[in-house]
Design a protein around this motif. Structure first.
Motif, mmCIF file in Angstrom:
data_model
loop_
_atom_site.group_PDB
_atom_site.id
_atom_site.type_symbol
_atom_site.label_atom_id
_atom_site.label_comp_id
_atom_site.label_asym_id
_atom_site.label_seq_id
_atom_site.Cartn_x
_atom_site.Cartn_y
_atom_site.Cartn_z
ATOM 1 N N LEU A 5 8.265 -8.903 4.144
ATOM 2 C CA LEU A 5 8.678 -8.307 2.492
ATOM 3 C C LEU A 5 8.368 -9.731 1.536
ATOM 4 O O LEU A 5 9.118 -11.043 2.359
ATOM 5 C CB LEU A 5 9.868 -7.578 2.189
ATOM 6 N N ASP A 6 7.598 -9.602 0.837
ATOM 7 C CA ASP A 6 7.799 -10.794 -0.623
ATOM 8 C C ASP A 6 8.376 -10.330 -1.090
ATOM 9 O O ASP A 6 8.861 -9.679 -2.592
ATOM 10 C CB ASP A 6 6.698 -11.035 -1.032
ATOM 11 N N ASP A 9 7.958 -10.084 -5.158
ATOM 12 C CA ASP A 9 6.747 -9.725 -5.149
ATOM 13 C C ASP A 9 7.455 -8.041 -5.960
ATOM 14 O O ASP A 9 8.674 -8.111 -6.312
ATOM 15 C CB ASP A 9 6.642 -8.624 -3.902
ATOM 16 N N ARG A 11 6.761 -5.309 -7.238
ATOM 17 C CA ARG A 11 6.173 -3.846 -6.077
ATOM 18 C C ARG A 11 7.791 -3.231 -5.515
ATOM 19 O O ARG A 11 8.663 -4.296 -5.216
ATOM 20 C CB ARG A 11 5.344 -3.738 -4.933
ATOM 21 N N GLU A 15 7.505 0.419 -1.536
ATOM 22 C CA GLU A 15 6.121 0.266 -1.340
ATOM 23 C C GLU A 15 5.231 -0.517 -0.525
ATOM 24 O O GLU A 15 4.569 -0.641 0.400
ATOM 25 C CB GLU A 15 5.224 0.234 -3.139
ATOM 26 N N GLN A 16 6.596 -2.568 -0.757
ATOM 27 C CA GLN A 16 5.559 -3.093 0.269
ATOM 28 C C GLN A 16 6.237 -2.453 1.536
ATOM 29 O O GLN A 16 4.831 -3.270 2.771
ATOM 30 C CB GLN A 16 6.797 -4.110 -0.362
ATOM 31 N N GLN A 88 -5.045 -0.878 -0.868
ATOM 32 C CA GLN A 88 -3.886 -1.384 -0.413
ATOM 33 C C GLN A 88 -3.986 -3.407 -1.063
ATOM 34 O O GLN A 88 -3.155 -3.818 -1.296
ATOM 35 C CB GLN A 88 -2.589 -1.360 0.827
ATOM 36 N N GLU A 92 -2.973 -6.126 -3.388
ATOM 37 C CA GLU A 92 -1.771 -7.178 -2.807
ATOM 38 C C GLU A 92 -2.575 -8.035 -3.943
ATOM 39 O O GLU A 92 -1.684 -9.117 -5.081
ATOM 40 C CB GLU A 92 -1.447 -7.355 -1.743
#
Length: 115
Positions: A5-6, A9, A11, A15-16, A88, A92
């Protein structure tokens, strides 16, 4: 399954997680019929709440990618279609472009230059 996971991010985490699982299915790491690790194990590996993982799994079930079977866990129902995988990745890419100050139009121009 190696998911990352970032934390930068924007989001939501579910969702990630869903995107990472969708990508793993689309790239063939998991095939129809394969079982996924338990949600608790995924959550522990990612350092997030198990409910976040469960929400991602439910979203993928609603898309028809996963199936839940009582007593047998979560398994892959079908392979991710190419369009869903591209959508997707495009999301990103748009998110990444925004981080660097590029607009949607800038990104379209870049893609057009490549073709």
């Amino acid at each position: 399954m190696l998911l990352t996971l970032d934390l930068n991010d924007a989001r939501p985490l579910h969702e990630q997680v869903a995107g990472a699982i969708r990508r793993a299915i689309g790239e063939g790491s998991y095939r129809p019929g394969d079982r996924l690790p338990p949600a608790r194990d995924l959550a522990a590996a990612l350092g997030i709440n198990p409910n976040t993982v469960l929400r991602a799994l439910r979203d993928l079930r609603d898309e028809g990618l996963l199936e839940f079977r009582r007593g047998r866990g979560v398994s892959v129902a079908r392979r991710a279609d190419g369009r869903a995988l591209l959508v997707q990745r495009a999301r990103e890419l748009l998110d990444e472009a925004k981080k660097y100050g590029y607009s949607r139009e800038d990104l379209i121009t870049i893609v057009e230059e490549l073709t």
